[in-house]
Design an enzyme around this catalytic site. Structure first.
Site, mmCIF file in Angstrom:
data_model
loop_
_atom_site.group_PDB
_atom_site.id
_atom_site.type_symbol
_atom_site.label_atom_id
_atom_site.label_comp_id
_atom_site.label_asym_id
_atom_site.label_seq_id
_atom_site.Cartn_x
_atom_site.Cartn_y
_atom_site.Cartn_z
ATOM 1 N N ASP A 69 -1.985 2.286 -2.579
ATOM 2 C CA ASP A 69 -3.236 1.537 -2.337
ATOM 3 C C ASP A 69 -3.658 1.558 -0.868
ATOM 4 O OD1 ASP A 69 -3.117 0.738 -5.058
ATOM 5 O OD2 ASP A 69 -1.730 -0.860 -4.483
ATOM 6 N N HIS B 188 -7.025 5.152 -8.047
ATOM 7 C CA HIS B 188 -7.771 5.237 -6.801
ATOM 8 C C HIS B 188 -9.124 4.620 -7.041
ATOM 9 C CE1 HIS B 188 -5.073 8.019 -5.007
ATOM 10 N NE2 HIS B 188 -5.361 9.018 -5.812
ATOM 11 N N GLY C 167 -5.441 -4.756 -12.511
ATOM 12 C CA GLY C 167 -6.162 -5.946 -12.076
ATOM 13 C C GLY C 167 -5.241 -7.012 -11.487
ATOM 14 N N ARG D 219 -2.547 -8.096 -5.625
ATOM 15 C CA ARG D 219 -1.516 -7.416 -4.850
ATOM 16 C C ARG D 219 -0.826 -8.415 -3.914
ATOM 17 N NH1 ARG D 219 -5.616 -2.406 -3.755
ATOM 18 N NH2 ARG D 219 -5.244 -1.351 -5.721
HETATM 19 P P1 GDP Z 1 -5.518 4.469 -3.124
HETATM 20 O O1 GDP Z 1 -4.802 4.319 -4.402
HETATM 21 O O2 GDP Z 1 -4.599 4.790 -1.983
HETATM 22 O O3 GDP Z 1 -6.690 5.368 -3.192
HETATM 23 O O4 GDP Z 1 -6.066 3.040 -2.737
HETATM 24 P P2 GDP Z 1 -7.112 2.105 -3.470
HETATM 25 O O5 GDP Z 1 -7.872 2.730 -4.522
HETATM 26 O O6 GDP Z 1 -6.400 0.836 -3.758
HETATM 27 O O7 GDP Z 1 -8.085 1.896 -2.235
HETATM 28 C C1 GDP Z 1 -8.141 0.777 -1.537
HETATM 29 C C2 GDP Z 1 -9.436 0.052 -1.684
HETATM 30 O O8 GDP Z 1 -9.991 0.012 -0.406
HETATM 31 C C3 GDP Z 1 -10.529 0.633 -2.557
HETATM 32 O O9 GDP Z 1 -11.231 -0.437 -3.140
HETATM 33 C C4 GDP Z 1 -11.415 1.400 -1.576
HETATM 34 O O10 GDP Z 1 -12.768 1.485 -1.979
HETATM 35 C C5 GDP Z 1 -11.297 0.541 -0.382
HETATM 36 N N1 GDP Z 1 -11.373 1.194 0.894
HETATM 37 C C6 GDP Z 1 -10.888 2.417 1.283
HETATM 38 N N2 GDP Z 1 -11.082 2.581 2.599
HETATM 39 C C7 GDP Z 1 -11.679 1.443 3.045
HETATM 40 C C8 GDP Z 1 -12.105 0.988 4.333
HETATM 41 O O11 GDP Z 1 -11.952 1.655 5.349
HETATM 42 N N3 GDP Z 1 -12.674 -0.248 4.392
HETATM 43 C C9 GDP Z 1 -12.818 -1.041 3.307
HETATM 44 N N4 GDP Z 1 -13.373 -2.239 3.459
HETATM 45 N N5 GDP Z 1 -12.427 -0.657 2.094
HETATM 46 C C10 GDP Z 1 -11.865 0.563 1.972
#
Ligand code: GDP
Length: 425
Positions: free
Chosen positions: A12, A40, A303, A306
């Site tokens: 995440d 993601h 859901g 975390r």
């Molecule tokens: P992954 O599994 O590593 O891709 O992580 P997630 O899907 O949990 O991504 C983390 C969350 O952070 C998602 O809701 C993204 O849209 C959001 N996100 C990613 N980069 C950024 C950022 O730089 N700023 C903010 N505010 N949200 C971000």
């Protein structure tokens, strides 16, 4: 040329966003491990999407999205996701599924649920997507590769044989209904029809693509600390989350992976059980969780809220090292703009001694965080494009982290969108 996008921490970290962004320049995006257990979240011109199985490149016309042999492929989930994005107006993506990828069987999901039930309070906090039973079977050599779907006689014989052993466990250990091999065969025939148009020899395709100079992205799931060898065993996932495994899970030469972009979040979050040294609780955690990510830190698949914590330099330094990081993408920095002061975990105190090296699980459980407090920047940094334009305290935070982890932060993500990125090379 191959680049890998992987996570430094517990998952995440925002890998989906970074992959989606880098995919603009890529020809091929490959998933090389994991299954539909994590997800993601991607925000782009088509809307907001939670992908679990599809590679993050599916939103572009110019890319081919590949399921590598290392993936735990849940065929109905894969096609449901495919259909969902197409129904929401995304052009049908070009897809290739490795003929050596193995299939998540319906009973893997059942066994995952039954085992979690049996363990009760001692469970691993599995997402019950069948991942652990799937990989157990793969290495016990009773898994099913996609190509086996096309050999009906030997498939039937193997299904029969596997059901015999599974049924002993179902009857005597779990006291649950038995598997019926005929029903499983019917299901597998449906799977065969679904995948048939997409199956191919992925390693050969990628070999040719490398020779043609194509740009290939390997997309990791979860992060270093969930790796079954180098993570917080046994509170880990069942396939390697490291870039090195990309060579195996996609079938490419290891020396072709030239860039390893390790995604590191500006604070910590984790799902599932296991030691989490910089964890915070109560209102402090709730506020960070509410403000975190894009709409809060809740699991993309489950859901679930975390677990939250401050940035952990010890875990991240180790996480970056195990990935073989060439570049760090430091994400979700914008979220910290509300804090007056930002604690950062710079060491672990274990039995009265402070270390900055990440220990094995037994010692990790005893570790207490050593915190240093940095001043906040108290402003919204979204929309800023140049590093120099970030508030001074924000730059100090980035530089403090960079010094402690020992790997260059070359990208800073200051918002969920594709263009919310600051390059710093
Ligand atoms: P992954 O599994 O590593 O891709 O992580 P997630 O899907 O949990 O991504 C983390 C969350 O952070 C998602 O809701 C993204 O849209 C959001 N996100 C990613 N980069 C950024 C950022 O730089 N700023 C903010 N505010 N949200 C971000």
């Amino acid at each position: 040329m191959i680049k890998a996008v992987v996570g430094a921490n517990w998952g995440d970290e925002g890998k989906g966003k970074i992959t989606d962004m880098l995919a603009q320049e890529a020809d091929i995006i490959v998933r090389f491990q994991g299954g539909a257990n994590a997800g993601h979240t991607i925000v782009n011109d088509y809307g907001k999407f939670a992908l679990h199985t599809l590679p993050s490149g599916v939103f572009y016309n110019h890319t081919t999205s590949i399921i590598g042999n290392g993936v735990a492929l849940n065929i109905p989930v894969f096609f449901k996701e495919y259909q969902e994005i197409v129904d929401r107006g995304v052009p049908a993506p070009k897809i290739m599924i490795s003929d050596r990828a193995q299939i998540v069987m319906p009973y893997h999901i059942l066994f995952d649920q039954y085992e979690e039930e049996r363990l009760g309070g001692k469970s691993f906090g599995s997402t019950k997507s069948g991942i652990a039973p799937f990989y157990s079977d793969k290495y016990a050599k009773i898994g099913f590769q996609v190509n086996e779907l096309f050999h009906e006689d030997s498939l039937r014989e193997k299904v029969q044989r596997v059901c015999e052993t599974k049924n002993v466990l179902l009857e005597h250990l779990y006291h649950k209904p038995l598997l019926n091999p005929d029903e499983i065969m019917e299901e597998l025939k449906k799977y065969r029809e679904m995948v048939a148009p997409y199956v191919g020899d992925v390693s050969l395709y990628l070999w040719d693509a490398i020779k043609e100079g194509k740009e290939i992205l390997l997309e990791g799931q979860l992060g270093s600390l969930k790796d079954p060898d180098h993570g917080i065993y046994p509170m880990v996932t069942s396939s390697s989350t490291l870039a090195a495994y990309g060579a195996i899970g996609a079938g490419v030469p290891p020396y072709e992976i030239k860039e390893i972009i390790t995604v590191c979040k500006a604070y910590s979050s984790a799902v599932g059980a296991g030691a989490f040294v910089s964890e915070i609780f109560g209102e402090e955690a709730d506020e960070l969780r509410r403000r975190g990510g894009d709409g809060g830190e809740y699991g993309a698949t489950t859901g679930r809220p975390r677990r939250m914590g401050w940035f952990d330099c010890v875990a991240s330094k180790y996480g970056c090292r195990m990935q073989g990081t060439t570049d760090v993408a430091f994400t979700v920095l914008d979220v910290l703009g509300y804090l007056d002061e930002i604690p950062v975990c710079t060491g672990y105190e274990i039995d009265g001694k402070v270390t900055t090296d990440f220990p094995t699980t037994g010692l990790l459980e005893k570790a207490k965080p050593v915190l240093e407090v940095l001043p906040g920047w108290k402003s919204d940094i979204r929309g800023i494009k140049k590093y120099e334009d970030l508030p001074e305290n924000c730059r100090k935070y980035v530089e403090f982290v960079e010094e402690h982890i020992g790997f260059p932060i070359t990208m800073i993500s200051n918002g969920p969108g594709r263009n919310d990125i600051i390059y710093r090379k």
